[in-house]
Design a protein around this motif. Structure first.
Motif, PDB file in Angstrom:
ATOM      1  N   UNK A  19       0.813  -1.208   0.000  1.00  0.00           N
ATOM      2  CA  UNK A  19       0.000   0.000   0.000  1.00  0.00           C
ATOM      3  C   UNK A  19       0.850   1.263   0.000  1.00  0.00           C
ATOM      4  N   UNK A  20       2.156   1.100   0.178  1.00  0.00           N
ATOM      5  CA  UNK A  20       3.042   2.261   0.189  1.00  0.00           C
ATOM      6  C   UNK A  20       3.945   2.228  -1.028  1.00  0.00           C
ATOM      7  N   UNK A  21       4.292   3.410  -1.493  1.00  0.00           N
ATOM      8  CA  UNK A  21       5.230   3.497  -2.602  1.00  0.00           C
ATOM      9  C   UNK A  21       6.617   3.096  -2.117  1.00  0.00           C
ATOM     10  N   UNK A  22       7.422   2.510  -2.993  1.00  0.00           N
ATOM     11  CA  UNK A  22       8.796   2.190  -2.594  1.00  0.00           C
ATOM     12  C   UNK A  22       9.549   3.455  -2.186  1.00  0.00           C
ATOM     13  N   UNK A  23      10.449   3.284  -1.254  1.00  0.00           N
ATOM     14  CA  UNK A  23      11.245   4.396  -0.742  1.00  0.00           C
ATOM     15  C   UNK A  23      12.171   4.938  -1.832  1.00  0.00           C
ATOM     16  N   UNK A  24      12.089   6.230  -2.101  1.00  0.00           N
ATOM     17  CA  UNK A  24      12.981   6.857  -3.071  1.00  0.00           C
ATOM     18  C   UNK A  24      14.203   7.388  -2.327  1.00  0.00           C
ATOM     19  N   UNK A  25      15.377   7.195  -2.915  1.00  0.00           N
ATOM     20  CA  UNK A  25      16.603   7.644  -2.270  1.00  0.00           C
ATOM     21  C   UNK A  25      16.690   9.166  -2.274  1.00  0.00           C
TER      22      UNK A  25
END
Length: 120
Positions: free
Chosen positions: A6-12
């Protein structure tokens, strides 16, 4: 029933990239036993300051790279030498650019084998 993220992947972020670069250089320092007075990680490069031209020579012999005179002046009595190199290749195939800096007092010879084209 299947689970869906349900969450977007973590962007660096720049902080993440800086921290990753610092970790890579610290691991290399430990492995190669290279001197470093200070480390300044950035998202695109890690700046390392060393004490003198002998420490700079250790980096050059361990990693190779391009040595350039990047600053200073005769009136100040100091020149700044920078080694442009990278970490060894990491598991994912990437490297981290490293800039190793040493201030050298006028009259102190930078080792002849380190000087590009015999320049002083």
């Amino acid at each position: 029933m299947s689970a869906q993220p349900t969450e977007r992947p973590h962007e660096l972020t720049d902080f993440d990239r800086s921290a990753g670069n610092e970790l890579a250089v610290c691991a290399m320092l430990d492995y190669l036993n290279l001197p470093a007075a200070t480390l300044t990680p950035r998202p695109d490069v890690v700046h390392v300051t060393v004490i003198d031209s002998r420490d700079l020579a250790r980096w050059m012999y361990a990693l190779g790279g391009e040595l350039v005179q990047t600053g200073g002046s005769r009136e100040d009595g100091v020149t700044l030498w920078t080694l442009r190199t990278t970490t060894p290749v990491r598991g994912d195939g990437s490297t981290v650019p490293v800039r190793v800096h040493a201030a050298v007092a006028e009259g102190v010879d930078v080792l002849a084998e380190l000087r590009p084209g015999g320049a002083r």
